[in-house]
Design a protein around this motif. Structure first.
Motif, PDB file in Angstrom:
ATOM      1  N   GLY A 183     -15.029  14.892   7.920  1.00 40.23           N
ATOM      2  CA  GLY A 183     -14.847  14.637   9.360  1.00 40.23           C
ATOM      3  C   GLY A 183     -14.432  13.011   9.456  1.00 40.23           C
ATOM      4  O   GLY A 183     -14.027  12.663  10.735  1.00 40.23           O
ATOM      5  N   GLY A 184     -14.131  12.248   8.506  1.00 39.13           N
ATOM      6  CA  GLY A 184     -13.713  10.762   8.624  1.00 39.13           C
ATOM      7  C   GLY A 184     -12.169  11.028   8.068  1.00 39.13           C
ATOM      8  O   GLY A 184     -11.519  12.008   8.257  1.00 39.13           O
ATOM      9  N   LEU A 185     -11.573   9.627   7.896  1.00 37.96           N
ATOM     10  CA  LEU A 185     -10.429   9.528   7.619  1.00 37.96           C
ATOM     11  C   LEU A 185     -10.281   9.158   6.006  1.00 37.96           C
ATOM     12  O   LEU A 185     -10.599   7.729   5.784  1.00 37.96           O
ATOM     13  CB  LEU A 185      -9.622   8.806   8.294  1.00 37.96           C
ATOM     14  CG  LEU A 185      -7.895   8.431   7.859  1.00 37.96           C
ATOM     15  CD1 LEU A 185      -7.185   9.675   7.943  1.00 37.96           C
ATOM     16  CD2 LEU A 185      -7.198   7.512   8.953  1.00 37.96           C
ATOM     17  N   GLY A 186      -9.862   9.971   5.024  1.00 41.05           N
ATOM     18  CA  GLY A 186      -9.778   9.431   3.804  1.00 41.05           C
ATOM     19  C   GLY A 186      -8.581   8.530   3.317  1.00 41.05           C
ATOM     20  O   GLY A 186      -7.659   8.833   4.275  1.00 41.05           O
ATOM     21  N   SER A 187      -8.596   7.919   2.314  1.00 35.36           N
ATOM     22  CA  SER A 187      -7.268   7.104   2.045  1.00 35.36           C
ATOM     23  C   SER A 187      -7.130   7.018   0.539  1.00 35.36           C
ATOM     24  O   SER A 187      -8.100   7.051  -0.407  1.00 35.36           O
ATOM     25  CB  SER A 187      -7.455   5.512   2.579  1.00 35.36           C
ATOM     26  OG  SER A 187      -7.796   5.566   3.768  1.00 35.36           O
ATOM     27  N   ILE A 188      -5.831   7.022   0.099  1.00 38.20           N
ATOM     28  CA  ILE A 188      -5.464   6.726  -1.307  1.00 38.20           C
ATOM     29  C   ILE A 188      -4.552   5.584  -1.267  1.00 38.20           C
ATOM     30  O   ILE A 188      -3.973   5.108  -0.400  1.00 38.20           O
ATOM     31  CB  ILE A 188      -4.784   8.013  -1.982  1.00 38.20           C
ATOM     32  CG1 ILE A 188      -3.773   8.536  -0.990  1.00 38.20           C
ATOM     33  CG2 ILE A 188      -5.611   9.112  -2.314  1.00 38.20           C
ATOM     34  CD1 ILE A 188      -2.652   9.440  -1.972  1.00 38.20           C
ATOM     35  N   ALA A 189      -4.692   4.789  -2.300  1.00 35.73           N
ATOM     36  CA  ALA A 189      -3.959   3.477  -2.539  1.00 35.73           C
ATOM     37  C   ALA A 189      -2.898   3.528  -3.608  1.00 35.73           C
ATOM     38  O   ALA A 189      -3.173   4.195  -4.644  1.00 35.73           O
ATOM     39  CB  ALA A 189      -4.999   2.320  -3.067  1.00 35.73           C
ATOM     40  N   LEU A 190      -1.621   3.662  -3.263  1.00 32.84           N
ATOM     41  CA  LEU A 190      -0.443   3.876  -3.985  1.00 32.84           C
ATOM     42  C   LEU A 190       0.122   2.438  -4.599  1.00 32.84           C
ATOM     43  O   LEU A 190       1.183   2.611  -5.305  1.00 32.84           O
ATOM     44  CB  LEU A 190       0.719   4.628  -3.367  1.00 32.84           C
ATOM     45  CG  LEU A 190       0.128   5.901  -2.608  1.00 32.84           C
ATOM     46  CD1 LEU A 190       1.500   6.776  -2.174  1.00 32.84           C
ATOM     47  CD2 LEU A 190      -0.491   6.968  -3.710  1.00 32.84           C
ATOM     48  N   GLY A 191      -0.192   1.335  -4.047  1.00 31.10           N
ATOM     49  CA  GLY A 191       0.425   0.225  -4.318  1.00 31.10           C
ATOM     50  C   GLY A 191       0.367  -0.212  -5.912  1.00 31.10           C
ATOM     51  O   GLY A 191       1.125  -1.003  -6.355  1.00 31.10           O
ATOM     52  N   ALA A 192      -0.619   0.338  -6.627  1.00 30.24           N
ATOM     53  CA  ALA A 192      -0.770   0.102  -8.005  1.00 30.24           C
ATOM     54  C   ALA A 192       0.087   0.930  -8.922  1.00 30.24           C
ATOM     55  O   ALA A 192      -0.278   1.005 -10.115  1.00 30.24           O
ATOM     56  CB  ALA A 192      -2.149  -0.306  -8.388  1.00 30.24           C
ATOM     57  N   GLY A 193       0.863   1.752  -8.490  1.00 34.90           N
ATOM     58  CA  GLY A 193       1.511   2.923  -9.111  1.00 34.90           C
ATOM     59  C   GLY A 193       3.125   2.880  -8.800  1.00 34.90           C
ATOM     60  O   GLY A 193       3.273   2.293  -7.782  1.00 34.90           O
TER      61      GLY A 193
END
Length: 346
Positions: free
Chosen positions: A34-44
């Motif tokens: 029910g929340g908003l998940g996130s992924i970080a793409l800045g390190a790839g």
């Protein structure tokens, strides 16, 4: 209709994109709960970004946040880099290792990174967020042409104004107590070090954009408090470090469980940009001379951590954490979201 409701996000809870710690499993679990998940793409690179997006979409059909670093490209000054290598050489030698001969720009900024933009456009993402600054008007227009909502981390009214003028849809108000990298646009300039509560109130009063509060928020009661200040949601990062879906290694987890969690410092010595982390052996090293630009410094910082881990020493890692670290709880992301929801309604 609020921007989170447009994204079909039920709860005002955003999981922070934490490079090296957040995972596709974490993002999907938070969004499914029910929340908003996130992924970080800045390190790839772009291919890694495509794979991460694919993995999240295998695990959820909900909206999730994709985060990019928009830092200024590093200026490599040979004397500064050489002096920093020599400064850390004795520490490497104490670990029976040698520092790298030169420093590399290990992370590429999103601004001007056409291959990364092409991946984002091809995936028609519902949401993309930026840290350290804003990409070019052309990149912003391209993303918005696909219907993508854009979030940006800001630490001041001036940065908020720049974001609003650039066409950003929502501000992530990063207070000084937040863990991880400080999102200042100009890491060489002045920083008023505004707290989350002060910054949220200023942005709500002086910006027309919706505001998400970030920094020091660890409980449902904390989420409720920032909602009372006018934020539409709270972004939590440190709260997710000990979850079962986190990529934090055992040394990081052990430090978070210990009294070490009570002590955080803001330092540029690990990566080249100011970032808040647990105080450890790395942060206790004296800083001599100028620190090379981000991410050149991070190249040798990662090498030092690898050398220490090879000796069974976890005291040189980038253990990013905010000032609320002692309140972190060890459970699954789903259980944490349920706990936060209960606390919000208490």
């Amino acid at each position: 209709m609020s921007i989170l409701r447009q994204l079909n996000v039920r709860l005002p809870i955003v999981q922070a994109p934490m490079a090296g710690t957040s995972t596709p499993q974490m993002a999907a679990a938070v969004s499914n709960a029910g929340g908003l998940g996130s992924i970080a793409l800045g390190a790839g690179d772009a291919s890694a970004a495509q794979e991460a997006i694919r993995r999240v979409r295998q695990l959820t059909d909900k909206a999730f946040n994709v985060n990019l670093f928009v830092h200024r490209p590093a200026v490599s000054e040979p004397d500064v880099c050489r002096n920093w290598i020599d400064h850390l050489r004795p520490t490497f030698e104490s670990l029976d290792a040698q520092p790298p001969e030169s420093l590399k720009e290990i992370y590429k900024t999103f601004d001007g990174y056409q291959d990364m933009l092409d991946i984002l456009l091809a995936n028609q993402l519902p949401l993309v967020s930026f840290h350290f600054g804003l990409p070019s008007p052309e990149f912003i227009a391209a993303l918005k042409s696909k219907g993508t909502k854009l979030f940006a981390s800001v630490t001041s009214l001036e940065e908020a104004k720049q974001a609003e003028e650039a066409g950003i849809d929502c501000l992530v108000a990063q207070g000084y107590e937040a863990g991880g990298h400080r999102g200042v646009f100009d890491d060489k300039g002045a920083d008023d070090q505004l707290s989350t509560f002060a910054l949220v109130q200023l942005l709500v009063a002086h910006s027309s954009l919706p505001v998400i509060a970030a920094g020091g928020i660890m409980t449902g009661q904390g989420i409720r408090a920032v909602l009372g200040l006018g934020a539409i949601a709270a972004q939590l990062g440190t709260a997710f470090v000990l979850t079962s879906e986190s990529a934090a290694d055992e040394a990081y987890r052990a430090a978070m469980r210990s009294t070490a969690a009570r002590h955080t410092v803001m330092t540029a010595a690990i990566s080249g940009r100011p970032a808040r982390c647990l105080a450890n052996k790395f942060t206790s090293l004296p800083v001599v001379g100028r620190i090379p630009d981000y991410p050149l410094t991070y190249d040798i910082g990662k090498a030092l951590n690898a050398a220490a881990k090879a000796k069974g020493d976890g005291g040189y890692g980038a253990q990013w954490a905010g000032q609320g670290a002692p309140l972190a709880r060890e459970m699954s992301c789903e259980d944490l979201i349920k706990t936060l929801e209960r606390e919000m309604g208490a």
